[in-house]
Design a protein around this motif. Structure first.
Motif, PDB file in Angstrom:
ATOM      1  N   VAL A   1       0.556  -1.482   0.104  1.00  0.00           N
ATOM      2  CA  VAL A   1      -0.322   0.129   0.276  1.00  0.00           C
ATOM      3  C   VAL A   1       0.629   1.565  -0.118  1.00  0.00           C
ATOM      4  O   VAL A   1       0.735   2.036  -1.029  1.00  0.00           O
ATOM      5  CB  VAL A   1      -0.926   0.415   1.173  1.00  0.00           C
ATOM      6  N   SER A   2       1.834   1.488   0.495  1.00  0.00           N
ATOM      7  CA  SER A   2       3.037   2.416   0.860  1.00  0.00           C
ATOM      8  C   SER A   2       3.272   2.709  -0.127  1.00  0.00           C
ATOM      9  O   SER A   2       3.920   4.363  -1.128  1.00  0.00           O
ATOM     10  CB  SER A   2       3.770   1.628   1.785  1.00  0.00           C
ATOM     11  N   GLN A   3       3.786   1.600  -1.312  1.00  0.00           N
ATOM     12  CA  GLN A   3       4.606   1.713  -2.797  1.00  0.00           C
ATOM     13  C   GLN A   3       3.493   2.394  -3.131  1.00  0.00           C
ATOM     14  O   GLN A   3       3.955   3.586  -4.135  1.00  0.00           O
ATOM     15  CB  GLN A   3       4.811   0.940  -3.537  1.00  0.00           C
ATOM     16  N   ALA A   4       2.722   1.982  -3.796  1.00  0.00           N
ATOM     17  CA  ALA A   4       1.395   2.717  -4.422  1.00  0.00           C
ATOM     18  C   ALA A   4       0.933   4.287  -3.826  1.00  0.00           C
ATOM     19  O   ALA A   4       0.891   5.382  -4.902  1.00  0.00           O
ATOM     20  CB  ALA A   4       0.317   1.925  -4.585  1.00  0.00           C
ATOM     21  N   LEU A   5       0.704   4.545  -2.206  1.00  0.00           N
ATOM     22  CA  LEU A   5       0.880   5.629  -1.662  1.00  0.00           C
ATOM     23  C   LEU A   5       2.344   7.180  -2.361  1.00  0.00           C
ATOM     24  O   LEU A   5       1.168   7.853  -2.960  1.00  0.00           O
ATOM     25  CB  LEU A   5       0.265   5.737  -0.481  1.00  0.00           C
ATOM     26  N   HIS A   6       2.997   6.115  -1.901  1.00  0.00           N
ATOM     27  CA  HIS A   6       4.126   6.883  -2.195  1.00  0.00           C
ATOM     28  C   HIS A   6       4.561   7.390  -4.188  1.00  0.00           C
ATOM     29  O   HIS A   6       4.836   8.377  -4.267  1.00  0.00           O
ATOM     30  CB  HIS A   6       5.578   6.298  -2.081  1.00  0.00           C
ATOM     31  N   ARG A   7       4.416   6.359  -4.518  1.00  0.00           N
ATOM     32  CA  ARG A   7       4.395   6.993  -6.448  1.00  0.00           C
ATOM     33  C   ARG A   7       3.113   7.846  -6.375  1.00  0.00           C
ATOM     34  O   ARG A   7       3.989   8.890  -7.257  1.00  0.00           O
ATOM     35  CB  ARG A   7       3.561   5.090  -7.169  1.00  0.00           C
ATOM     36  N   GLY A   8       1.531   7.945  -6.343  1.00  0.00           N
ATOM     37  CA  GLY A   8       1.102   8.962  -6.411  1.00  0.00           C
ATOM     38  C   GLY A   8       1.738  10.204  -5.541  1.00  0.00           C
ATOM     39  O   GLY A   8       1.117  11.209  -6.489  1.00  0.00           O
ATOM     40  N   ALA A   9       2.160   9.885  -4.402  1.00  0.00           N
ATOM     41  CA  ALA A   9       2.356  11.093  -4.223  1.00  0.00           C
ATOM     42  C   ALA A   9       3.294  11.711  -4.686  1.00  0.00           C
ATOM     43  O   ALA A   9       3.599  12.988  -4.740  1.00  0.00           O
ATOM     44  CB  ALA A   9       2.626  11.059  -2.706  1.00  0.00           C
ATOM     45  N   ALA A  10       3.822  11.340  -5.401  1.00  0.00           N
ATOM     46  CA  ALA A  10       5.464  11.376  -6.531  1.00  0.00           C
ATOM     47  C   ALA A  10       4.722  12.106  -7.151  1.00  0.00           C
ATOM     48  O   ALA A  10       5.312  13.261  -7.363  1.00  0.00           O
ATOM     49  CB  ALA A  10       6.567  10.958  -6.165  1.00  0.00           C
TER      50      ALA A  10
ATOM     51  N   ALA B   1     -12.943   1.127   5.312  1.00  0.00           N
ATOM     52  CA  ALA B   1     -14.339   0.540   5.890  1.00  0.00           C
ATOM     53  C   ALA B   1     -14.028   0.899   7.164  1.00  0.00           C
ATOM     54  O   ALA B   1     -14.808   0.236   8.206  1.00  0.00           O
ATOM     55  CB  ALA B   1     -15.220  -0.326   5.458  1.00  0.00           C
ATOM     56  N   ASN B   2     -12.545   0.669   7.677  1.00  0.00           N
ATOM     57  CA  ASN B   2     -11.934   0.247   8.562  1.00  0.00           C
ATOM     58  C   ASN B   2     -11.815   1.707   9.425  1.00  0.00           C
ATOM     59  O   ASN B   2     -10.198   1.802   9.060  1.00  0.00           O
ATOM     60  CB  ASN B   2     -11.327  -0.932   9.526  1.00  0.00           C
ATOM     61  N   PRO B   3     -12.041   1.799  10.011  1.00  0.00           N
ATOM     62  CA  PRO B   3     -11.686   3.466  11.011  1.00  0.00           C
ATOM     63  C   PRO B   3     -10.606   3.966  11.421  1.00  0.00           C
ATOM     64  O   PRO B   3      -9.788   4.481  11.743  1.00  0.00           O
ATOM     65  CB  PRO B   3     -12.878   4.376  11.700  1.00  0.00           C
ATOM     66  N   THR B   4     -10.404   2.768  12.110  1.00  0.00           N
ATOM     67  CA  THR B   4      -8.838   2.247  13.338  1.00  0.00           C
ATOM     68  C   THR B   4      -8.063   2.045  12.324  1.00  0.00           C
ATOM     69  O   THR B   4      -7.167   1.607  12.778  1.00  0.00           O
ATOM     70  CB  THR B   4      -9.295   1.506  13.498  1.00  0.00           C
ATOM     71  N   SER B   5      -8.091   1.615  10.989  1.00  0.00           N
ATOM     72  CA  SER B   5      -6.997   1.807   9.943  1.00  0.00           C
ATOM     73  C   SER B   5      -5.774   2.473  10.506  1.00  0.00           C
ATOM     74  O   SER B   5      -6.576   3.339   9.661  1.00  0.00           O
ATOM     75  CB  SER B   5      -7.939   1.487   8.615  1.00  0.00           C
ATOM     76  N   ASP B   6      -4.303   1.582  11.044  1.00  0.00           N
ATOM     77  CA  ASP B   6      -3.225   2.739  10.872  1.00  0.00           C
ATOM     78  C   ASP B   6      -2.945   2.635   9.204  1.00  0.00           C
ATOM     79  O   ASP B   6      -2.420   4.110   8.890  1.00  0.00           O
ATOM     80  CB  ASP B   6      -2.246   2.237  11.806  1.00  0.00           C
ATOM     81  N   LEU B   7      -3.238   2.189   8.301  1.00  0.00           N
ATOM     82  CA  LEU B   7      -3.001   3.346   6.736  1.00  0.00           C
ATOM     83  C   LEU B   7      -3.844   4.562   6.188  1.00  0.00           C
ATOM     84  O   LEU B   7      -3.479   5.204   5.760  1.00  0.00           O
ATOM     85  CB  LEU B   7      -3.180   1.438   6.121  1.00  0.00           C
ATOM     86  N   LEU B   8      -4.796   4.744   6.852  1.00  0.00           N
ATOM     87  CA  LEU B   8      -5.435   5.680   6.803  1.00  0.00           C
ATOM     88  C   LEU B   8      -4.527   6.828   7.509  1.00  0.00           C
ATOM     89  O   LEU B   8      -4.026   8.326   7.392  1.00  0.00           O
ATOM     90  CB  LEU B   8      -6.686   5.850   7.931  1.00  0.00           C
ATOM     91  N   ASP B   9      -3.615   6.583   8.637  1.00  0.00           N
ATOM     92  CA  ASP B   9      -2.851   7.819   9.618  1.00  0.00           C
ATOM     93  C   ASP B   9      -2.044   7.257   8.191  1.00  0.00           C
ATOM     94  O   ASP B   9      -1.181   9.114   8.309  1.00  0.00           O
ATOM     95  CB  ASP B   9      -2.616   7.113  11.108  1.00  0.00           C
ATOM     96  N   GLN B  10      -1.441   6.775   7.941  1.00  0.00           N
ATOM     97  CA  GLN B  10      -0.418   6.516   6.566  1.00  0.00           C
ATOM     98  C   GLN B  10      -1.057   7.863   5.238  1.00  0.00           C
ATOM     99  O   GLN B  10       0.331   7.544   4.687  1.00  0.00           O
ATOM    100  CB  GLN B  10      -0.224   5.148   5.925  1.00  0.00           C
ATOM    101  N   LEU B  11      -1.100   7.147   4.925  1.00  0.00           N
ATOM    102  CA  LEU B  11      -2.507   8.167   3.765  1.00  0.00           C
ATOM    103  C   LEU B  11      -2.125   9.470   4.341  1.00  0.00           C
ATOM    104  O   LEU B  11      -2.096  10.520   2.912  1.00  0.00           O
ATOM    105  CB  LEU B  11      -4.015   7.634   3.213  1.00  0.00           C
ATOM    106  N   ALA B  12      -2.979  10.055   5.214  1.00  0.00           N
ATOM    107  CA  ALA B  12      -2.891  11.326   5.498  1.00  0.00           C
ATOM    108  C   ALA B  12      -1.779  11.772   6.081  1.00  0.00           C
ATOM    109  O   ALA B  12      -1.411  13.708   5.124  1.00  0.00           O
ATOM    110  CB  ALA B  12      -3.570  11.420   6.661  1.00  0.00           C
ATOM    111  N   GLY B  13      -0.729  11.133   5.952  1.00  0.00           N
ATOM    112  CA  GLY B  13       1.164  11.963   5.864  1.00  0.00           C
ATOM    113  C   GLY B  13       1.682  11.882   5.672  1.00  0.00           C
ATOM    114  O   GLY B  13       2.305  13.036   4.595  1.00  0.00           O
ATOM    115  N   VAL B  14       1.358  11.038   4.314  1.00  0.00           N
ATOM    116  CA  VAL B  14       1.965  10.636   2.600  1.00  0.00           C
ATOM    117  C   VAL B  14       1.072  11.493   1.825  1.00  0.00           C
ATOM    118  O   VAL B  14       1.479  12.609   1.601  1.00  0.00           O
ATOM    119  CB  VAL B  14       1.480   9.101   2.166  1.00  0.00           C
TER     120      VAL B  14
END
Length: 185
Positions: free
Chosen positions: A41-50, A92-105
């Motif tokens: 997931v991180s790699q996909a987010l970082h590609r989009g963010a870059a 769909a999972n409001p406690t997902s730590d990936l949401l924090d990762q997305l917000a940070g990216v």
């Protein structure tokens, strides 16, 4: 594997088989299935963010900044294989730590600050209605992502067959619709 089965249903042995690597090597490099998932997931987010960050320097007007933001959504949800499925599962999972990762990216791209600056300048000059910028951005993100999240349904209802062209045109259409709603007359 993660797209098809989600984190809970994914199996490291199937991932290893598909990647043609030894299962032990996956654990050696990633330590766990969860860390591998986060990396995917991180790699996909970082590609989009870059991609977004490189284009933000060129975007000077609010129209251009919003167009690039819509372009990032289109890239991630329209062009990254399986990202939509994984994102829907995470959203769909409001406690997902990936949401924090997305917000940070996203914050690291400078986009939220750039948009807030653009809106504040527009409100100060009188070209943008005095609105809560958080509400404004929530509305834009909803407009931008709405189709991308439910496109299989929309494509059937409105017989969208040239998806690539539709996605390309859509970026400007949503920016125009959105800005017509927030600009003063």
């Amino acid at each position: 594997e993660f797209v098809e089965f989600g984190l809970a249903g994914a199996r490291v042995d199937r991932i290893a088989r598909r990647a043609n690597v030894n299962k032990a090597m996956i654990y050696y490099y990633y330590r766990s299935k969860e860390k591998l998932y986060h990396e995917v997931v991180s790699q996909a987010l970082h590609r989009g963010a870059a991609r977004l960050k490189s284009r933000l320097g060129e975007a000077a007007t609010i129209d251009q900044v919003l167009y690039e933001f819509a372009g990032m959504h289109t890239h991630l949800f329209g062009n990254e294989p399986g990202f939509r499925t994984m994102a829907l599962r995470e959203l769909a999972n409001p406690t997902s730590d990936l949401l924090d990762q997305l917000a940070g990216v996203l914050a690291d791209t400078g986009l939220p600050a750039a948009l807030q600056k653009q809106f504040e300048a527009g409100m100060k000059s009188g070209t943008i209605k005095p609105l809560d910028s958080r509400q404004v951005m929530a509305a834009f993100i909803s407009l931008s992502l709405g189709y991308l999240l439910i496109s299989p349904f929309i494509d059937r209802v409105w017989s969208i067959t040239d998806k690539a062209q539709f996605l390309e045109n859509r970026k400007q259409v949503i920016v125009d619709i959105f800005l017509n709603g927030v600009r003063t007359k």
